[in-house]
Design a protein around this motif. Sequence first.
Motif, mmCIF file in Angstrom:
data_model
loop_
_atom_site.group_PDB
_atom_site.id
_atom_site.type_symbol
_atom_site.label_atom_id
_atom_site.label_comp_id
_atom_site.label_asym_id
_atom_site.label_seq_id
_atom_site.Cartn_x
_atom_site.Cartn_y
_atom_site.Cartn_z
ATOM 1 N N ALA A 190 9.080 51.584 -0.294
ATOM 2 C CA ALA A 190 7.676 51.865 -0.592
ATOM 3 C C ALA A 190 7.519 53.354 -0.882
ATOM 4 O O ALA A 190 8.365 54.165 -0.507
ATOM 5 C CB ALA A 190 6.798 51.455 0.583
ATOM 6 N N ASP A 191 6.427 53.693 -1.535
ATOM 7 C CA ASP A 191 6.119 55.082 -1.862
ATOM 8 C C ASP A 191 5.824 55.855 -0.574
ATOM 9 O O ASP A 191 4.911 55.495 0.169
ATOM 10 C CB ASP A 191 4.903 55.107 -2.793
ATOM 11 N N PRO A 192 6.580 56.936 -0.300
ATOM 12 C CA PRO A 192 6.371 57.671 0.945
ATOM 13 C C PRO A 192 4.995 58.333 1.040
ATOM 14 O O PRO A 192 4.512 58.595 2.130
ATOM 15 C CB PRO A 192 7.493 58.710 0.955
ATOM 16 N N HIS A 193 4.362 58.597 -0.100
ATOM 17 C CA HIS A 193 3.025 59.202 -0.051
ATOM 18 C C HIS A 193 1.949 58.146 0.163
ATOM 19 O O HIS A 193 0.879 58.455 0.676
ATOM 20 C CB HIS A 193 2.737 60.004 -1.323
ATOM 21 N N GLU A 194 2.254 56.916 -0.212
ATOM 22 C CA GLU A 194 1.273 55.841 -0.049
ATOM 23 C C GLU A 194 1.335 55.231 1.345
ATOM 24 O O GLU A 194 0.311 55.035 1.988
ATOM 25 C CB GLU A 194 1.516 54.755 -1.101
ATOM 26 N N VAL A 195 2.530 54.918 1.826
ATOM 27 C CA VAL A 195 2.657 54.246 3.122
ATOM 28 C C VAL A 195 3.506 55.011 4.129
ATOM 29 O O VAL A 195 3.550 54.648 5.294
ATOM 30 C CB VAL A 195 3.220 52.813 2.985
ATOM 31 N N GLY A 196 4.190 56.047 3.692
ATOM 32 C CA GLY A 196 4.983 56.836 4.616
ATOM 33 C C GLY A 196 6.474 56.570 4.513
ATOM 34 O O GLY A 196 6.946 55.910 3.594
ATOM 35 N N VAL A 197 7.196 57.094 5.486
ATOM 36 C CA VAL A 197 8.651 57.012 5.536
ATOM 37 C C VAL A 197 9.041 55.931 6.539
ATOM 38 O O VAL A 197 8.494 55.867 7.643
ATOM 39 C CB VAL A 197 9.250 58.373 5.962
ATOM 40 N N VAL A 209 5.324 47.369 6.404
ATOM 41 C CA VAL A 209 5.720 46.838 5.099
ATOM 42 C C VAL A 209 6.813 45.833 5.400
ATOM 43 O O VAL A 209 7.945 46.205 5.698
ATOM 44 C CB VAL A 209 6.227 47.946 4.147
ATOM 45 N N GLY A 210 6.447 44.539 5.366
ATOM 46 C CA GLY A 210 7.395 43.512 5.777
ATOM 47 C C GLY A 210 7.732 43.710 7.243
ATOM 48 O O GLY A 210 6.851 43.855 8.083
ATOM 49 N N LYS A 211 9.020 43.761 7.553
ATOM 50 C CA LYS A 211 9.431 43.948 8.945
ATOM 51 C C LYS A 211 9.602 45.420 9.321
ATOM 52 O O LYS A 211 9.953 45.741 10.447
ATOM 53 C CB LYS A 211 10.723 43.184 9.223
ATOM 54 N N TRP A 212 9.331 46.314 8.393
ATOM 55 C CA TRP A 212 9.556 47.736 8.611
ATOM 56 C C TRP A 212 8.253 48.476 8.886
ATOM 57 O O TRP A 212 7.220 48.184 8.300
ATOM 58 C CB TRP A 212 10.228 48.365 7.380
ATOM 59 N N THR A 213 8.336 49.471 9.758
ATOM 60 C CA THR A 213 7.196 50.340 10.030
ATOM 61 C C THR A 213 7.437 51.672 9.340
ATOM 62 O O THR A 213 8.515 52.251 9.450
ATOM 63 C CB THR A 213 7.024 50.561 11.547
ATOM 64 N N HIS A 214 6.415 52.107 8.609
ATOM 65 C CA HIS A 214 6.464 53.386 7.902
ATOM 66 C C HIS A 214 5.462 54.334 8.546
ATOM 67 O O HIS A 214 4.390 53.910 8.986
ATOM 68 C CB HIS A 214 6.100 53.197 6.424
ATOM 69 N N TYR A 215 5.813 55.618 8.569
ATOM 70 C CA TYR A 215 4.945 56.631 9.165
ATOM 71 C C TYR A 215 4.634 57.722 8.159
ATOM 72 O O TYR A 215 5.492 58.123 7.378
ATOM 73 C CB TYR A 215 5.613 57.263 10.390
ATOM 74 N N GLN A 216 3.391 58.182 8.222
ATOM 75 C CA GLN A 216 2.997 59.341 7.430
ATOM 76 C C GLN A 216 2.044 60.187 8.254
ATOM 77 O O GLN A 216 1.413 59.707 9.199
ATOM 78 C CB GLN A 216 2.361 58.928 6.108
ATOM 79 N N VAL A 228 13.393 56.844 18.799
ATOM 80 C CA VAL A 228 12.595 57.248 17.637
ATOM 81 C C VAL A 228 11.253 56.525 17.646
ATOM 82 O O VAL A 228 10.213 57.145 17.397
ATOM 83 C CB VAL A 228 13.370 56.992 16.322
ATOM 84 N N SER A 229 11.253 55.246 17.975
ATOM 85 C CA SER A 229 9.989 54.499 18.043
ATOM 86 C C SER A 229 9.055 55.090 19.100
ATOM 87 O O SER A 229 7.852 55.212 18.871
ATOM 88 C CB SER A 229 10.250 53.026 18.326
ATOM 89 N N ALA A 230 9.611 55.479 20.246
ATOM 90 C CA ALA A 230 8.793 56.091 21.300
ATOM 91 C C ALA A 230 8.242 57.439 20.839
ATOM 92 O O ALA A 230 7.075 57.764 21.087
ATOM 93 C CB ALA A 230 9.607 56.259 22.579
ATOM 94 N N TYR A 231 9.059 58.220 20.156
ATOM 95 C CA TYR A 231 8.602 59.512 19.634
ATOM 96 C C TYR A 231 7.463 59.310 18.630
ATOM 97 O O TYR A 231 6.461 60.024 18.657
ATOM 98 C CB TYR A 231 9.743 60.261 18.955
ATOM 99 N N MET A 232 7.632 58.336 17.734
ATOM 100 C CA MET A 232 6.611 58.106 16.709
ATOM 101 C C MET A 232 5.328 57.566 17.342
ATOM 102 O O MET A 232 4.230 57.917 16.908
ATOM 103 C CB MET A 232 7.139 57.167 15.625
ATOM 104 N N ALA A 233 5.453 56.744 18.367
ATOM 105 C CA ALA A 233 4.271 56.237 19.068
ATOM 106 C C ALA A 233 3.508 57.383 19.721
ATOM 107 O O ALA A 233 2.270 57.405 19.712
ATOM 108 C CB ALA A 233 4.677 55.197 20.105
ATOM 109 N N SER A 234 4.233 58.356 20.255
ATOM 110 C CA SER A 234 3.590 59.519 20.865
ATOM 111 C C SER A 234 2.824 60.322 19.815
ATOM 112 O O SER A 234 1.683 60.737 20.036
ATOM 113 C CB SER A 234 4.655 60.411 21.529
ATOM 114 N N LEU A 235 3.427 60.528 18.657
ATOM 115 C CA LEU A 235 2.746 61.243 17.572
ATOM 116 C C LEU A 235 1.537 60.459 17.067
ATOM 117 O O LEU A 235 0.501 61.050 16.745
ATOM 118 C CB LEU A 235 3.718 61.506 16.414
ATOM 119 N N GLU A 236 1.653 59.136 17.058
ATOM 120 C CA GLU A 236 0.531 58.312 16.607
ATOM 121 C C GLU A 236 -0.613 58.340 17.628
ATOM 122 O O GLU A 236 -1.782 58.465 17.249
ATOM 123 C CB GLU A 236 0.993 56.874 16.341
ATOM 124 N N ARG A 237 -0.296 58.242 18.910
ATOM 125 C CA ARG A 237 -1.339 58.331 19.945
ATOM 126 C C ARG A 237 -2.086 59.659 19.870
ATOM 127 O O ARG A 237 -3.284 59.727 20.123
ATOM 128 C CB ARG A 237 -0.732 58.167 21.351
#
Length: 108
Positions: free
Chosen positions: A43-50, A84-91, A66-75
């Motif tokens: 997917a486009d990293p600017h549209e849905v993230g990495v 996107v499907g089975k994948w989680t993208h972050y931006q 990594v999932s715990a780190y990203m959850a902390s940044l999201e909180r």
Amino acid sequence: MAQDDTSAHLVEVFKALANPVRLQVLQWLRDPEAHFPVETGIADPHEVGVCVSHIQAKLGLAQSTVSAYMASLERAGLVRSTRVGKWTHYQRDEERISRLVDVLGRSL
């Protein structure tokens, strides 16, 4: 936002940014094409993230870490996730980061 709510949110942000790895990821996400393999992305990293798998590969850490780190940044409101499907993208959540900078300028 009430003063207590603002203070609590700032503490959450500072906790998230106190970890050098999380801070590094947030910096990488500012310019995803420069730091992640866009050609292998689904997917486009600017549209849905990495994709979290690309973040994990770059960091060389366990998926759970990594999932715990990203959850902390999201909180903390610094990133947002998209499935996107089975994948989680972050931006980065640029709007919330901008508001945070404004709040910091007024409260510190």
